[in-house]
Design a protein around this motif. Structure first.
Motif, short mmCIF file in Angstrom:
data_model
loop_
_atom_site.label_atom_id
_atom_site.label_comp_id
_atom_site.label_asym_id
_atom_site.label_seq_id
_atom_site.Cartn_x
_atom_site.Cartn_y
_atom_site.Cartn_z
N ARG A 46 0.81 -1.22 0.00
CA ARG A 46 0.00 0.00 0.00
C ARG A 46 0.85 1.27 0.00
O ARG A 46 0.35 2.34 -0.35
N HIS A 47 2.12 1.18 0.35
CA HIS A 47 2.98 2.37 0.34
C HIS A 47 3.57 2.63 -1.05
O HIS A 47 4.05 3.72 -1.33
N ALA A 48 3.50 1.63 -1.92
CA ALA A 48 4.09 1.77 -3.25
C ALA A 48 3.03 1.75 -4.35
O ALA A 48 3.34 1.99 -5.51
N PHE A 49 1.80 1.50 -3.99
CA PHE A 49 0.75 1.30 -4.99
C PHE A 49 -0.40 2.24 -4.69
O PHE A 49 -0.97 2.23 -3.60
N ASN A 50 -0.75 3.08 -5.67
CA ASN A 50 -1.81 4.05 -5.47
C ASN A 50 -3.14 3.52 -5.99
O ASN A 50 -3.39 3.48 -7.19
N LEU A 51 -3.97 3.12 -5.06
CA LEU A 51 -5.24 2.49 -5.43
C LEU A 51 -6.17 3.46 -6.18
O LEU A 51 -6.98 3.04 -7.00
N SER A 52 -6.02 4.75 -5.94
CA SER A 52 -6.91 5.70 -6.62
C SER A 52 -6.61 5.79 -8.12
O SER A 52 -7.43 6.26 -8.90
N ASN A 53 -5.43 5.33 -8.55
CA ASN A 53 -5.11 5.29 -9.98
C ASN A 53 -5.41 3.93 -10.59
O ASN A 53 -5.18 3.73 -11.78
N TYR A 54 -5.92 3.02 -9.79
CA TYR A 54 -6.14 1.65 -10.25
C TYR A 54 -7.40 1.59 -11.10
O TYR A 54 -8.47 2.05 -10.69
N SER A 55 -7.29 1.02 -12.29
CA SER A 55 -8.44 1.00 -13.20
C SER A 55 -9.15 -0.36 -13.20
O SER A 55 -10.19 -0.51 -13.84
N GLY A 56 -8.58 -1.33 -12.50
CA GLY A 56 -9.20 -2.66 -12.46
C GLY A 56 -10.45 -2.68 -11.59
O GLY A 56 -10.79 -1.71 -10.91
#
Ligand code: SF4
Length: 101
Positions: A46-56
């Protein structure tokens, strides 16, 4: 909401209070004979991955939404998971439910 997939990897971006919201996950471990040789390939720190940019797609994940390559596992049926409940480990996202079949 409850699910039969219990994920203790709270540092995963898809994890909310022990539930997984990745909608489906992939567990790897083609040659696995023990739990430490399995891992959730869908884990995203979660510190390296921005869920708000996730399109899945996002949604509560159940065991029937698991694709699993650990063919030595007792619960693996044609790449699906037949376990009643699955627990994913906190530290390295291994599958604690793996049983050598
Ligand atoms: S219990 Fe077995 S079949 Fe189910 S996800 Fe874990 S390793 Fe794969």
């Amino acid at each position: 909401m409850r699910t039969n997939l219990n994920c203790m990897a709270h540092n995963c971006a898809f994890n909310k209070l022990g539930s997984c919201y990745a909608s489906h996950i992939k567990v790897e471990g083609f040659d696995a004979t023990v739990t430490p040789e399995t891992y959730c390939d869908s884990f995203r720190n979660r510190h390296a991955f921005n869920l708000s940019n996730y399109s899945g797609e996002l949604g509560l994940t159940n065991t029937q939404n698991i694709s699993c390559s650990a063919t030595n596992c007792l619960y693996n049926i044609n790449g699906g998971c037949n376990a009643t409940n699955v627990e994913i480990n906190s530290e390295n996202a291994t599958c604690e439910t793996f049983r050598l079949g």
